[in-house]
Design a protein around this motif. Structure first.
Motif, PDB file in Angstrom:
ATOM      1  N   MET A   1      12.311 -13.200  -1.115  1.00  0.00           N
ATOM      2  CA  MET A   1      12.414 -12.436   0.099  1.00  0.00           C
ATOM      3  C   MET A   1      11.166 -12.687   0.942  1.00  0.00           C
ATOM      4  SD  MET A   1      12.583  -8.298   0.591  1.00  0.00           S
ATOM      5  CE  MET A   1      14.305  -8.058   0.353  1.00  0.00           C
ATOM      6  N   LYS A   2      11.356 -12.939   2.208  1.00  0.00           N
ATOM      7  CA  LYS A   2      10.259 -13.190   3.146  1.00  0.00           C
ATOM      8  C   LYS A   2       9.649 -11.871   3.587  1.00  0.00           C
ATOM      9  CE  LYS A   2       8.394 -16.042   6.342  1.00  0.00           C
ATOM     10  NZ  LYS A   2       7.093 -16.426   5.998  1.00  0.00           N
ATOM     11  N   ALA A   3       8.342 -11.794   3.567  1.00  0.00           N
ATOM     12  CA  ALA A   3       7.640 -10.568   3.957  1.00  0.00           C
ATOM     13  C   ALA A   3       7.533 -10.481   5.478  1.00  0.00           C
ATOM     14  CB  ALA A   3       6.250 -10.542   3.349  1.00  0.00           C
ATOM     15  N   ASN A   4       7.673  -9.260   5.991  1.00  0.00           N
ATOM     16  CA  ASN A   4       7.471  -8.998   7.407  1.00  0.00           C
ATOM     17  C   ASN A   4       6.851  -7.618   7.554  1.00  0.00           C
ATOM     18  OD1 ASN A   4       9.619  -7.053   7.367  1.00  0.00           O
ATOM     19  ND2 ASN A   4      11.089  -8.731   7.585  1.00  0.00           N
ATOM     20  N   ASP A   5       6.671  -7.185   8.809  1.00  0.00           N
ATOM     21  CA  ASP A   5       5.992  -5.910   9.026  1.00  0.00           C
ATOM     22  C   ASP A   5       6.810  -4.710   8.579  1.00  0.00           C
ATOM     23  OD1 ASP A   5       7.817  -6.280  11.110  1.00  0.00           O
ATOM     24  OD2 ASP A   5       6.602  -5.130  12.531  1.00  0.00           O
ATOM     25  N   LYS A   6       8.074  -4.886   8.283  1.00  0.00           N
ATOM     26  CA  LYS A   6       8.933  -3.781   7.849  1.00  0.00           C
ATOM     27  C   LYS A   6       8.991  -3.641   6.323  1.00  0.00           C
ATOM     28  CE  LYS A   6      11.074  -3.080  11.992  1.00  0.00           C
ATOM     29  NZ  LYS A   6       9.993  -2.838  12.896  1.00  0.00           N
ATOM     30  N   ASN A   7       8.826  -4.751   5.592  1.00  0.00           N
ATOM     31  CA  ASN A   7       9.064  -4.693   4.147  1.00  0.00           C
ATOM     32  C   ASN A   7       7.872  -5.073   3.263  1.00  0.00           C
ATOM     33  OD1 ASN A   7       8.912  -7.466   4.414  1.00  0.00           O
ATOM     34  ND2 ASN A   7      10.907  -7.884   3.517  1.00  0.00           N
ATOM     35  N   PHE A   8       6.721  -5.393   3.842  1.00  0.00           N
ATOM     36  CA  PHE A   8       5.626  -5.882   3.004  1.00  0.00           C
ATOM     37  C   PHE A   8       5.111  -4.814   2.042  1.00  0.00           C
ATOM     38  CE2 PHE A   8       3.254  -4.076   6.509  1.00  0.00           C
ATOM     39  CZ  PHE A   8       2.074  -3.620   5.958  1.00  0.00           C
ATOM     40  N   ILE A   9       5.135  -3.544   2.449  1.00  0.00           N
ATOM     41  CA  ILE A   9       4.669  -2.472   1.561  1.00  0.00           C
ATOM     42  C   ILE A   9       5.603  -2.347   0.358  1.00  0.00           C
ATOM     43  CG2 ILE A   9       4.259   0.017   1.387  1.00  0.00           C
ATOM     44  CD1 ILE A   9       3.369  -0.122   4.354  1.00  0.00           C
ATOM     45  N   THR A  10       6.900  -2.422   0.617  1.00  0.00           N
ATOM     46  CA  THR A  10       7.889  -2.369  -0.468  1.00  0.00           C
ATOM     47  C   THR A  10       7.688  -3.544  -1.419  1.00  0.00           C
ATOM     48  OG1 THR A  10       9.431  -1.328   1.059  1.00  0.00           O
ATOM     49  CG2 THR A  10      10.355  -2.247  -0.972  1.00  0.00           C
ATOM     50  N   LEU A  11       7.422  -4.721  -0.854  1.00  0.00           N
ATOM     51  CA  LEU A  11       7.209  -5.899  -1.703  1.00  0.00           C
ATOM     52  C   LEU A  11       5.967  -5.723  -2.589  1.00  0.00           C
ATOM     53  CD1 LEU A  11       8.038  -8.772   0.806  1.00  0.00           C
ATOM     54  CD2 LEU A  11       9.378  -8.066  -1.185  1.00  0.00           C
ATOM     55  N   ILE A  12       4.906  -5.165  -2.030  1.00  0.00           N
ATOM     56  CA  ILE A  12       3.696  -4.952  -2.843  1.00  0.00           C
ATOM     57  C   ILE A  12       3.984  -3.926  -3.936  1.00  0.00           C
ATOM     58  CG2 ILE A  12       1.300  -4.163  -2.835  1.00  0.00           C
ATOM     59  CD1 ILE A  12       1.105  -5.200   0.049  1.00  0.00           C
ATOM     60  N   ARG A  13       4.709  -2.866  -3.585  1.00  0.00           N
ATOM     61  CA  ARG A  13       5.047  -1.848  -4.591  1.00  0.00           C
ATOM     62  C   ARG A  13       5.879  -2.438  -5.723  1.00  0.00           C
ATOM     63  NH1 ARG A  13       5.810   2.931  -0.263  1.00  0.00           N
ATOM     64  NH2 ARG A  13       3.675   3.703  -0.400  1.00  0.00           N
ATOM     65  N   ARG A  14       6.685  -3.430  -5.395  1.00  0.00           N
ATOM     66  CA  ARG A  14       7.498  -4.104  -6.422  1.00  0.00           C
ATOM     67  C   ARG A  14       6.736  -5.242  -7.090  1.00  0.00           C
ATOM     68  NH1 ARG A  14      13.135  -4.680  -3.036  1.00  0.00           N
ATOM     69  NH2 ARG A  14      13.599  -2.456  -2.953  1.00  0.00           N
ATOM     70  N   LYS A  15       5.458  -5.366  -6.734  1.00  0.00           N
ATOM     71  CA  LYS A  15       4.556  -6.384  -7.292  1.00  0.00           C
ATOM     72  C   LYS A  15       5.042  -7.801  -6.989  1.00  0.00           C
ATOM     73  CE  LYS A  15       1.869  -3.247  -8.921  1.00  0.00           C
ATOM     74  NZ  LYS A  15       0.817  -2.803  -8.025  1.00  0.00           N
ATOM     75  N   LYS A  16       5.515  -7.986  -5.759  1.00  0.00           N
ATOM     76  CA  LYS A  16       5.918  -9.309  -5.275  1.00  0.00           C
ATOM     77  C   LYS A  16       4.756  -9.911  -4.494  1.00  0.00           C
ATOM     78  CE  LYS A  16      10.181  -8.846  -6.670  1.00  0.00           C
ATOM     79  NZ  LYS A  16      10.704  -9.561  -7.777  1.00  0.00           N
ATOM     80  N   GLU A  17       4.419 -11.126  -4.836  1.00  0.00           N
ATOM     81  CA  GLU A  17       3.272 -11.799  -4.249  1.00  0.00           C
ATOM     82  C   GLU A  17       3.402 -11.975  -2.738  1.00  0.00           C
ATOM     83  OE1 GLU A  17       1.066 -16.072  -4.770  1.00  0.00           O
ATOM     84  OE2 GLU A  17       2.097 -15.241  -6.492  1.00  0.00           O
ATOM     85  N   ALA A  18       4.617 -12.113  -2.240  1.00  0.00           N
ATOM     86  CA  ALA A  18       4.826 -12.312  -0.804  1.00  0.00           C
ATOM     87  C   ALA A  18       4.258 -11.154   0.016  1.00  0.00           C
ATOM     88  CB  ALA A  18       6.316 -12.473  -0.505  1.00  0.00           C
ATOM     89  N   GLY A  19       4.289  -9.950  -0.526  1.00  0.00           N
ATOM     90  CA  GLY A  19       3.768  -8.787   0.184  1.00  0.00           C
ATOM     91  C   GLY A  19       2.274  -8.855   0.396  1.00  0.00           C
ATOM     92  N   ILE A  20       1.530  -9.196  -0.643  1.00  0.00           N
ATOM     93  CA  ILE A  20       0.069  -9.256  -0.511  1.00  0.00           C
ATOM     94  C   ILE A  20      -0.340 -10.470   0.309  1.00  0.00           C
ATOM     95  CG2 ILE A  20      -0.517 -10.501  -2.623  1.00  0.00           C
ATOM     96  CD1 ILE A  20      -2.373  -7.420  -1.318  1.00  0.00           C
ATOM     97  N   LEU A  21       0.426 -11.546   0.244  1.00  0.00           N
ATOM     98  CA  LEU A  21       0.139 -12.711   1.086  1.00  0.00           C
ATOM     99  C   LEU A  21       0.310 -12.364   2.557  1.00  0.00           C
ATOM    100  CD1 LEU A  21       1.739 -15.594  -1.011  1.00  0.00           C
ATOM    101  CD2 LEU A  21      -0.689 -15.043  -0.738  1.00  0.00           C
ATOM    102  N   TYR A  22       1.302 -11.525   2.862  1.00  0.00           N
ATOM    103  CA  TYR A  22       1.495 -11.064   4.231  1.00  0.00           C
ATOM    104  C   TYR A  22       0.285 -10.240   4.682  1.00  0.00           C
ATOM    105  CZ  TYR A  22       3.362  -8.648   8.293  1.00  0.00           C
ATOM    106  OH  TYR A  22       3.539  -8.147   9.559  1.00  0.00           O
ATOM    107  N   VAL A  23      -0.219  -9.366   3.810  1.00  0.00           N
ATOM    108  CA  VAL A  23      -1.390  -8.551   4.131  1.00  0.00           C
ATOM    109  C   VAL A  23      -2.596  -9.453   4.390  1.00  0.00           C
ATOM    110  CG1 VAL A  23      -3.035  -6.859   3.216  1.00  0.00           C
ATOM    111  CG2 VAL A  23      -0.589  -6.519   2.894  1.00  0.00           C
ATOM    112  N   ILE A  24      -2.790 -10.457   3.559  1.00  0.00           N
ATOM    113  CA  ILE A  24      -3.914 -11.376   3.727  1.00  0.00           C
ATOM    114  C   ILE A  24      -3.818 -12.093   5.072  1.00  0.00           C
ATOM    115  CG2 ILE A  24      -4.971 -13.505   2.845  1.00  0.00           C
ATOM    116  CD1 ILE A  24      -4.181 -12.478   0.003  1.00  0.00           C
ATOM    117  N   ASP A  25      -2.632 -12.586   5.404  1.00  0.00           N
ATOM    118  CA  ASP A  25      -2.445 -13.296   6.671  1.00  0.00           C
ATOM    119  C   ASP A  25      -2.577 -12.388   7.881  1.00  0.00           C
ATOM    120  OD1 ASP A  25      -2.030 -15.644   5.296  1.00  0.00           O
ATOM    121  OD2 ASP A  25       0.157 -15.527   5.409  1.00  0.00           O
TER     122      ASP A  25
END
Length: 185
Positions: A1-25
């Motif tokens: 799943m691609k991270a965006n401004d709507k789902n990155f928090i959910t991705l981090i909570r699910r421990k998906k790397e895409a979420g934290i990469l979105y935060v870094i970027d």
């Protein structure tokens, strides 16, 4: 799943790397500016501090509450606290100088003064939300380390009232530090 401004928090909570990469970027430069400002005396610790910030976001994402403020402010709070911790660690570090084969610990006075100034500015910013009498109360108890009984006697208040005022003041400062709202004294 691609991270965006709507789902990155959910991705981090699910421990998906895409979420934290979105935060870094997205927030990396903003957080780096906060850290660089505080760690100007020890710039070699900036990258290490940034890594700890992102690790802190990753591990503590469950404590983020959207109803209390934005993610950007929450992450900035983590960055401020982490950089202050690094600044404190740096101030405790001692340099060694050789004196005829004898190594004596030597404090870096410039770094120590810079750390003291930064901590003083942070303290004054936190105390700015309190009225003058509560500010005096906090400084006597926490900076001057006067016993609560002595402070209550000098200020003409009961010990219970002193603790209530300390509790309410801490609550105001937490709200200010969390960036939830501007508080006037």
């Amino acid at each position: 799943m691609k991270a965006n401004d709507k789902n990155f928090i959910t991705l981090i909570r699910r421990k998906k790397e895409a979420g934290i990469l979105y935060v870094i970027d997205t927030y990396g430069n903003y957080l780096r500016a906060i850290v660089s400002r505080r760690l100007c005396a020890v710039p070699d610790k900036t990258d290490e501090c940034m890594n700890d910030i992102f690790l802190g976001i990753w591990k503590n994402i469950d404590s983020f509450d959207e109803s209390k403020g934005s993610f950007k402010n929450w992450a900035a709070g983590i960055a401020r606290l982490q950089s202050i911790d690094y600044l404190r660690k740096a101030s405790r570090g001692l340099q060694t100088a050789s004196l005829d084969g004898l190594e004596l610990p030597q404090e870096d006075a410039g770094l120590l003064a810079l750390v003291e100034q930064e901590l003083s500015e942070e303290t004054q910013a936190l105390l700015s939300c309190l009225n003058p009498s509560d500010r005096e109360l906090f400084l006597r108890i926490y900076a001057d380390e006067e016993p609560p009984e002595q402070v209550s006697a000098k200020m003409g208040i009961t010990r219970n009232n002193l603790y209530v005022r300390l509790f309410r003041g801490k609550k105001k400062m937490r709200m200010l530090a969390a960036g939830r709202k501007e508080i006037s004294p």
